[in-house]
Design a protein around this motif. Structure first.
Motif, PDB file in Angstrom:
ATOM      1  N   SER A 194     -18.514 -93.087 -52.030  1.00 21.63           N
ATOM      2  CA  SER A 194     -19.255 -91.732 -51.863  1.00 21.63           C
ATOM      3  C   SER A 194     -19.029 -91.197 -50.313  1.00 21.63           C
ATOM      4  O   SER A 194     -18.823 -92.114 -49.565  1.00 21.63           O
ATOM      5  CB  SER A 194     -20.761 -91.824 -51.864  1.00 21.63           C
ATOM      6  OG  SER A 194     -21.241 -92.780 -51.009  1.00 21.63           O
ATOM      7  N   TYR A 198     -20.048 -87.574 -54.882  1.00 21.06           N
ATOM      8  CA  TYR A 198     -20.461 -89.105 -55.145  1.00 21.06           C
ATOM      9  C   TYR A 198     -19.381 -90.140 -55.164  1.00 21.06           C
ATOM     10  O   TYR A 198     -19.871 -91.455 -55.131  1.00 21.06           O
ATOM     11  CB  TYR A 198     -21.113 -88.736 -56.570  1.00 21.06           C
ATOM     12  CG  TYR A 198     -22.317 -88.121 -56.552  1.00 21.06           C
ATOM     13  CD1 TYR A 198     -23.769 -88.190 -56.569  1.00 21.06           C
ATOM     14  CD2 TYR A 198     -21.958 -86.391 -56.600  1.00 21.06           C
ATOM     15  CE1 TYR A 198     -24.740 -87.220 -56.585  1.00 21.06           C
ATOM     16  CE2 TYR A 198     -23.298 -85.517 -56.620  1.00 21.06           C
ATOM     17  CZ  TYR A 198     -24.578 -86.039 -56.527  1.00 21.06           C
ATOM     18  OH  TYR A 198     -25.588 -85.244 -56.454  1.00 21.06           O
ATOM     19  N   ASP A 237     -23.075 -87.992 -48.557  1.00 19.63           N
ATOM     20  CA  ASP A 237     -23.431 -89.413 -47.945  1.00 19.63           C
ATOM     21  C   ASP A 237     -22.735 -89.256 -46.619  1.00 19.63           C
ATOM     22  O   ASP A 237     -21.374 -89.493 -46.596  1.00 19.63           O
ATOM     23  CB  ASP A 237     -22.948 -90.371 -48.906  1.00 19.63           C
ATOM     24  CG  ASP A 237     -23.114 -91.740 -48.309  1.00 19.63           C
ATOM     25  OD1 ASP A 237     -23.647 -91.695 -47.193  1.00 19.63           O
ATOM     26  OD2 ASP A 237     -22.703 -92.749 -48.902  1.00 19.63           O
TER      27      ASP A 237
END
Length: 280
Positions: A194, A198, A237
């Motif tokens: 990620s 994702y 992220d």
């Protein structure tokens, strides 16, 4: 007796036009307001959209699948809100099917499609490759399918995913615990996990003359975020993004690889495009 000489792989850069966006999506908070300058203006910039074709003796590999030709307009695949935020401009010659045709290649000729991730500017034409194995990170496909079932266009485009589902594509999922997937001689898929999205994948291609090229896609959005400090505004992220940059730096250093970013306009302008030549 004539000795058989195995053909060398060739790498083609396919130009698919440009997308426009606020630069803050490319480099987060790159021009913050201050007391002295409280009304900083946003910059609307062009970023390149491209895919890479590797014509290997053991099979053709496509890295990323661009935007769908039907993305824009009143009845386009992309939601109108997305079209206003990230308008894509390309001539018909830039459409992925036409770029392949210019090389006398049909979608049915492609053995593997490596989807770095499933955003609309990287996976818009996946449904064309019904004969190929589509390689994608398991977390990325799971997130896209959840988005599809919930009819949520926030990260992925519903109409793109619907086309993949209707096309019954052949998927090969890269597991979270699978750091590297050897593909063909001199080519391997890299699992970045990620970061920008994702589940991100890269691909490393070793060419006899050019050397090693590491296709980072949006795991490194641009050279502005390759220092491991700055990150894109569009990132799922942040910790994962920075960890991936460090890993890519390590791989590039250990293998003497050139890193190609996903949307670095300055770098992209220097690349040899498929309408003028290739790398080997």
């Amino acid at each position: 007796m004539v000795a058989y000489v195995k053909r060398q792989p060739r790498l083609f850069v396919l130009d698919h036009g440009a997308m426009r966006m606020d630069k803050n999506w490319l480099v987060s908070v790159h021009n913050p307001a201050t007391v002295e300058n409280p009304h900083v203006k946003a910059e609307f910039i062009d970023i390149p959209i491209y895919s890479v074709l590797v014509d290997h003796p053991d099979g053709k590999i496509l890295f990323d699948a661009s935007c769908n030709p039907n993305s824009m307009g009143e009845h386009g695949r992309w939601p109108m809100s997305q079209q206003k935020l990230f308008p894509w401009a390309a001539t018909e010659a830039c459409y992925l099917p036409n770029r392949l045709e210019q090389l006398n290649i049909s979608p049915s000729d492609i053995r593997y499609v490596v989807a770095s991730h499933l955003h609309c500017d990287h996976a818009g034409c996946l449904e064309l490759f019904k004969n190929a194995t589509i390689i994608v990170h398991e977390d990325e496909l799971n997130a896209a399918l959840q988005s599809y079932l919930c009819r949520n266009d926030e990260s992925f485009v519903w109409a793109d995913i619907d086309a993949w589902v209707q096309s019954h594509l052949n998927w090969r999922l890269v597991r979270r615990d699978e750091p590297v997937l050897p593909l063909l001689d001199g080519i391997r898929v890299l699992n970045f996990g990620s970061g920008h999205s994702y589940g991100m994948l890269g691909m490393q291609v070793n060419l006899p003359e050019t050397g090693s090229i590491l296709l980072a896609s949006d795991a490194v959005y641009s050279s502005d975020t390759y220092d491991g400090v700055a990150v894109p505004g569009a990132v799922y992220d942040t910790v994962g993004y920075r960890a991936t940059v460090r890993r890519i730096q390590s791989i590039a250093r250990d293998t003497n690889a050139i890193v190609w970013c996903g949307h670095d306009n300055q770098q992209y302008q220097l690349l040899r495009k498929s309408d003028v030549g290739y790398y080997e």
